[in-house]
Design a protein around this motif. Structure first.
Motif, PDB file in Angstrom:
ATOM      1  N   ARG A 188      -9.270   7.478   0.388  1.00 38.42           N
ATOM      2  CA  ARG A 188     -10.746   7.219   0.417  1.00 38.42           C
ATOM      3  C   ARG A 188     -11.464   8.072   1.245  1.00 38.42           C
ATOM      4  N   ILE A 189     -11.159   8.122   2.585  1.00 37.34           N
ATOM      5  CA  ILE A 189     -11.605   8.943   3.617  1.00 37.34           C
ATOM      6  C   ILE A 189     -11.698  10.501   3.234  1.00 37.34           C
ATOM      7  N   ARG A 190     -10.578  11.062   2.616  1.00 39.81           N
ATOM      8  CA  ARG A 190     -10.487  12.206   2.269  1.00 39.81           C
ATOM      9  C   ARG A 190     -11.377  12.506   1.038  1.00 39.81           C
ATOM     10  N   ARG A 191     -11.445  11.698   0.188  1.00 41.53           N
ATOM     11  CA  ARG A 191     -12.172  11.828  -1.048  1.00 41.53           C
ATOM     12  C   ARG A 191     -13.682  11.906  -0.912  1.00 41.53           C
ATOM     13  N   ASP A 192     -14.188  10.772   0.020  1.00 40.89           N
ATOM     14  CA  ASP A 192     -15.561  10.812   0.277  1.00 40.89           C
ATOM     15  C   ASP A 192     -16.174  11.740   0.908  1.00 40.89           C
ATOM     16  N   THR A 193     -15.241  12.344   2.039  1.00 36.49           N
ATOM     17  CA  THR A 193     -15.902  13.439   2.858  1.00 36.49           C
ATOM     18  C   THR A 193     -15.754  14.836   2.310  1.00 36.49           C
ATOM     19  N   VAL A 194     -14.955  14.983   1.448  1.00 37.39           N
ATOM     20  CA  VAL A 194     -14.654  16.242   1.071  1.00 37.39           C
ATOM     21  C   VAL A 194     -15.804  16.231  -0.399  1.00 37.39           C
ATOM     22  N   SER A 206     -19.235   6.629   8.312  1.00 37.39           N
ATOM     23  CA  SER A 206     -19.863   5.814   7.202  1.00 37.39           C
ATOM     24  C   SER A 206     -18.710   5.168   6.070  1.00 37.39           C
ATOM     25  N   VAL A 207     -17.955   6.244   6.007  1.00 39.41           N
ATOM     26  CA  VAL A 207     -16.674   5.825   5.126  1.00 39.41           C
ATOM     27  C   VAL A 207     -16.244   4.589   5.700  1.00 39.41           C
ATOM     28  N   LEU A 208     -15.650   4.522   6.975  1.00 37.50           N
ATOM     29  CA  LEU A 208     -15.118   3.412   7.620  1.00 37.50           C
ATOM     30  C   LEU A 208     -15.877   2.114   7.690  1.00 37.50           C
ATOM     31  N   GLU A 209     -17.137   2.311   7.981  1.00 40.91           N
ATOM     32  CA  GLU A 209     -17.993   1.200   7.837  1.00 40.91           C
ATOM     33  C   GLU A 209     -18.323   0.374   6.509  1.00 40.91           C
ATOM     34  N   GLN A 210     -18.412   1.288   5.553  1.00 41.74           N
ATOM     35  CA  GLN A 210     -18.527   0.903   4.181  1.00 41.74           C
ATOM     36  C   GLN A 210     -17.118   0.147   3.642  1.00 41.74           C
ATOM     37  N   TYR A 211     -15.792   0.646   4.146  1.00 42.12           N
ATOM     38  CA  TYR A 211     -14.551   0.105   3.753  1.00 42.12           C
ATOM     39  C   TYR A 211     -14.460  -1.154   4.304  1.00 42.12           C
ATOM     40  N   ALA A 212     -14.874  -1.408   5.449  1.00 38.68           N
ATOM     41  CA  ALA A 212     -14.782  -2.758   6.278  1.00 38.68           C
ATOM     42  C   ALA A 212     -15.773  -3.808   5.818  1.00 38.68           C
ATOM     43  N   LYS A 213     -16.799  -3.066   5.576  1.00 39.58           N
ATOM     44  CA  LYS A 213     -17.867  -4.248   5.194  1.00 39.58           C
ATOM     45  C   LYS A 213     -17.922  -4.509   3.569  1.00 39.58           C
ATOM     46  N   PHE A 214     -17.600  -3.430   2.747  1.00 38.28           N
ATOM     47  CA  PHE A 214     -17.794  -3.926   1.410  1.00 38.28           C
ATOM     48  C   PHE A 214     -16.421  -3.646   0.517  1.00 38.28           C
ATOM     49  N   VAL A 215     -15.786  -2.468   1.027  1.00 36.12           N
ATOM     50  CA  VAL A 215     -14.666  -2.047  -0.065  1.00 36.12           C
ATOM     51  C   VAL A 215     -13.655  -3.267  -0.004  1.00 36.12           C
ATOM     52  N   LYS A 216     -12.878  -3.660   1.302  1.00 28.76           N
ATOM     53  CA  LYS A 216     -12.006  -4.368   1.537  1.00 28.76           C
ATOM     54  C   LYS A 216     -12.330  -5.684   1.079  1.00 28.76           C
ATOM     55  N   PRO A 217     -13.497  -6.379   1.362  1.00 33.16           N
ATOM     56  CA  PRO A 217     -13.763  -7.586   0.692  1.00 33.16           C
ATOM     57  C   PRO A 217     -13.833  -7.804  -0.693  1.00 33.16           C
ATOM     58  N   ALA A 218     -14.411  -6.685  -1.237  1.00 38.12           N
ATOM     59  CA  ALA A 218     -14.592  -6.589  -2.813  1.00 38.12           C
ATOM     60  C   ALA A 218     -13.010  -6.470  -3.297  1.00 38.12           C
ATOM     61  N   PHE A 219     -12.157  -5.903  -2.678  1.00 40.70           N
ATOM     62  CA  PHE A 219     -10.908  -5.885  -3.070  1.00 40.70           C
ATOM     63  C   PHE A 219     -10.157  -7.241  -3.178  1.00 40.70           C
ATOM     64  N   ASP A 220     -10.430  -7.960  -2.072  1.00 38.67           N
ATOM     65  CA  ASP A 220      -9.766  -9.253  -2.081  1.00 38.67           C
ATOM     66  C   ASP A 220     -10.579 -10.116  -2.922  1.00 38.67           C
ATOM     67  N   ASP A 221     -11.741 -10.158  -3.245  1.00 34.57           N
ATOM     68  CA  ASP A 221     -12.558 -11.053  -4.192  1.00 34.57           C
ATOM     69  C   ASP A 221     -12.551 -10.815  -5.633  1.00 34.57           C
ATOM     70  N   PHE A 222     -12.468  -9.482  -5.721  1.00 36.54           N
ATOM     71  CA  PHE A 222     -12.473  -9.109  -7.185  1.00 36.54           C
ATOM     72  C   PHE A 222     -11.477  -8.277  -7.901  1.00 36.54           C
ATOM     73  N   VAL A 223     -10.887  -7.109  -7.157  1.00 34.05           N
ATOM     74  CA  VAL A 223     -10.012  -6.402  -7.662  1.00 34.05           C
ATOM     75  C   VAL A 223      -8.690  -6.985  -7.654  1.00 34.05           C
ATOM     76  N   LEU A 224      -8.060  -7.452  -6.539  1.00 31.46           N
ATOM     77  CA  LEU A 224      -6.809  -8.140  -6.851  1.00 31.46           C
ATOM     78  C   LEU A 224      -6.750  -9.268  -7.340  1.00 31.46           C
ATOM     79  N   PRO A 225      -7.571 -10.144  -7.688  1.00 30.79           N
ATOM     80  CA  PRO A 225      -7.579 -11.337  -8.676  1.00 30.79           C
ATOM     81  C   PRO A 225      -7.418 -10.752  -9.802  1.00 30.79           C
TER      82      PRO A 225
END
Length: 466
Positions: free
Chosen positions: A183-189, A197-216
C-alpha cells in the motif's frame, strides 16, 4: 440474429467449444415463439467476485486469471471505479474521509453496470481520479459484454445484492505486513501521496475498515487464496473450474442432474453426418450407433460402484471397482430400441424391458404396452429414447417406472439429442432423475419437432421413412 454472429471469429469460437442445441414447451404457438427469443438470447456470462484487503494482490490474481482464459472474452470491472466523487467540503477534509467504508462507493451504479453486462449490454464505467478524488466528467471506459466478468474490490462481498450476481467468490488472503508495504509503495508512486499520510490513513481508516467490513465478508467466499498471486496452484484450479463452467450449457447450470457428454470434433462430425438429410441409411445407422455407444458409456459412469481388489498376472494387487450388478435397460418403443444393441455391447446379458406410448396428439399420450423385468424395483434403470422432445412420453414412462417401485434417483434417461422444453418438463417433475445426452438442440418448432434436430429418428434408423 445479432450482427456479431455473422463474423468468422464468432463462428469459429462457437465451433471450437462444446456444442449445444435447444428446446421449447408445448403450450402454444405464442409461447413457442417467445421461447425462440430466449433460446437465441446471449448466454449468461460467468461472474467472478474477487475481494480481499487493500493491496492483498487482488489485481494480480485477476490478471493471472485473465491471462489463462485468453481464449475467452473476459472483462475486469474494478470497484474503485465506482467511488463517489468528493464535494467541495469533503475535499477540504480529504485526509479525514474514509475511502474504505461501504458508503464511499456508489453501489447502486455498480449493480446497474453488472446487471447490464450480465444481460449482454455494453456499459460505460466511470473513471476515478485518485489524485483529484473525483470522477472524470467527460471520459468513461467502454466495457462490452463478455464470457467472463470479473468484479474486483475490497468490499464487493459487502452488499448481498452484488454477491447474488456472482457465480464464484474469491477472497485473496495476504499477511497484513505485506499488504501495508504494498500500500505504501502503491500510494506514493501511483497516487502521489507521502508516506506519513499513507500510514496515518492506514491506522485511522484502512485497518479498522478491514476488521469491520472486509474480513467479515471472507465467510462468503467460495475459494480463499493464501499468498495471492504467488499461489499458482490455487489460480490454476480456479481457471480449470471456470473453463468447466463455461463449457456447460445454461440448462446444466439450472439442472445439475443434466449431463452433456464433452464435445469433440469427432462427436461434432458424427452429429453433422446423422443430421444430414441426404446421408445413406447405412451411414446413418453406423454413426448413430457410435454416438449411442458413447452416451451409454457415459450413462454407465453415473451408476454406483464398489471398491474391488484383484490379483494381476504379475501377482500384484490392483485396487479397482466392481460394476453395479442390479441394472436393466428400458426402451421407449420404437426409437428407443435403436439404443439396445449399444447397451448390450456394454453390459453383457443385461435385461431390457419395453414401454410403448401411443401418440394421440401431443397432449393425449396413452400407455398401451409395457413389458418390464419383475424385479425392476430392485434395479437401476437406463431409460432409452434417442430424442427428448416435449418430454410428455418420457414423463409417462418415468411415472410408470416409479409406480413399479423404481426409485426416481435410480433412473438414468439416455438420449442423443434433447430439446430444452423436454429437459424443463422432465427435470421439474423428476428432479432426482439424471439425463445424459450428447447435444442440447435449439428448440421445438410450432409442430413440436426438435430444431435443428434429425427428423424422425426411428423411421430413419429402421428404414421405414419412405
Amino acid at each position: 440474429m445479432p450482427e456479431e454472429t455473422n463474423s468468422i471469429d464468432y463462428i469459429m469460437e462457437k465451433a471450437s467449444g462444446p456444442h449445444f442445441s435447444g428446446l421449447r414447451s408445448p403450450t402454444s404457438a405464442s409461447s413457442s415463439s417467445s421461447f425462440f427469443a430466449d433460446a437465441n438470447a446471449p448466454r449468461q456470462p460467468f461472474v467472478i467476485g474477487v475481494s480481499g484487503g487493500t493491496a492483498s494482490g487482488k489485481t494480480t490474481v485477476c490478471d493471472m486469471i485473465i491471462q489463462q482464459l485468453h481464449d475467452h472474452r473476459v472483462v475486469l470491472v474494478n470497484q474503485d471505479s465506482f467511488y463517489r466523487g468528493l464535494n467541495t467540503e469533503e475535499l477540504k477534509r480529504v485526509h479525514e474521509y474514509n475511502f474504505d467504508h461501504p458508503d464511499a462507493f456508489d453501489t447502486e451504479q455498480l449493480l446497474e453496470c453488472v446487471e447490464k453486462l450480465k444481460s449482454g449490454q455494453s456499459v460505460q464505467v466511470p473513471i476515478y481520479d485518485f489524485k483529484q478524488h473525483r470522477r472524470s466528467s467527460d471520459s468513461f471506459r467502454q466495457v462490452n459484454a463478455s464470457d467472463v466478468i470479473i468484479l474486483e474490490g475490497i468490499l464487493v462481498f459487502h452488499d448481498q445484492r452484488v454477491r447474488n450476481l456472482m457465480n464464484m467468490k474469491i477472497f485473496v488472503d495476504t499477511d497484513a505486513d505485506v499488504r501495508l508495504a504494498r500500500r505504501i509503495r502503491r500510494d506514493t508512486v501511483e497516487r502521489g501521496r507521502d508516506v506519513n499520510s499513507v500510514l496515518e490513513q492506514y491506522a485511522k481508516f484502512v485497518k479498522p475498515a478491514f476488521d469491520d467490513f472486509v474480513l467479515p465478508s471472507k465467510k462468503y467466499a467460495d475459494v480463499i487464496i493464501p499468498r495471492g498471486g504467488d499461489n499458482h496452484v490455487a489460480i490454476d484450479l480456479i481457471v480449470q473450474h471456470i473453463r468447466t463452467k463455461l463449457g456447460e450449457h445454461d440448462l446444466c447450470k439450472i439442472y445439475p442432474n443434466v449431463y452433456v457428454i464433452q464435445s469433440t470434433f469427432q462427436i461434432r462430425g458424427m452429429h453433422t453426418l446423422i443430421r444430414d438429410r441426404d446421408i445413406s441409411k447405412h451411414d446413418f445407422v453406423f454413426y448413430s450407433d457410435r454416438l449411442i455407444r458413447l452416451v451409454v458409456e457415459h450413462g454407465l459412469g453415473h451408476l454406483p460402484f464398489t471398491e474391488k481388489q484383484v490379483i494381476t498376472p504379475t501377482a500384484s494387487i490392483y485396487t479397482g471397482v466392481d460394476f453395479c450388478k442390479k441394472l436393466c435397460g428400458v426402451s421407449i418403443i420404437r426409437s428407443g430400441e435403436s439404443m439396445e444393441n449399444a447397451l448390450r455391447a456394454c453390459c453383457k446379458g443385461i435385461k431390457i424391458g419395453k414401454i410403448l406410448i401411443h401418440r394421440d396428439g401431443d397432449d393425449g399420450k396413452q400407455l398401451i404396452y409395457e413389458k418390464l423385468p419383475k424385479d425392476i424395483s430392485e434395479r437401476h434403470v437406463l431409460l432409452l429414447d434417442p430424442v427428448l422432445g416435449t418430454g410428455n412420453s418420457a414423463n409417462q414412462a418415468i411415472e410408470l417406472l416409479i409406480q413399479k417401485g423404481v426409485p426416481e434417483s435410480h433412473i438414468i434417461f439416455l438420449n442423443l439429442i434433447s430439446a430444452p422444453e423436454g429437459i424443463h418438463c422432465v427435470c421439474k417433475r423428476f428432479p432426482s432423475l439424471k439425463i445424459v445426452t450428447s447435444e442440447i438442440d435449439v428448440a421445438l418448432n410450432e409442430e413440436f419437432r426438435v430444431i435443428p434436430g434429425m427428423g424422425e429418428f426411428g423411421d430413419r434408423y429402421f428404414g421405414t421413412d419412405d
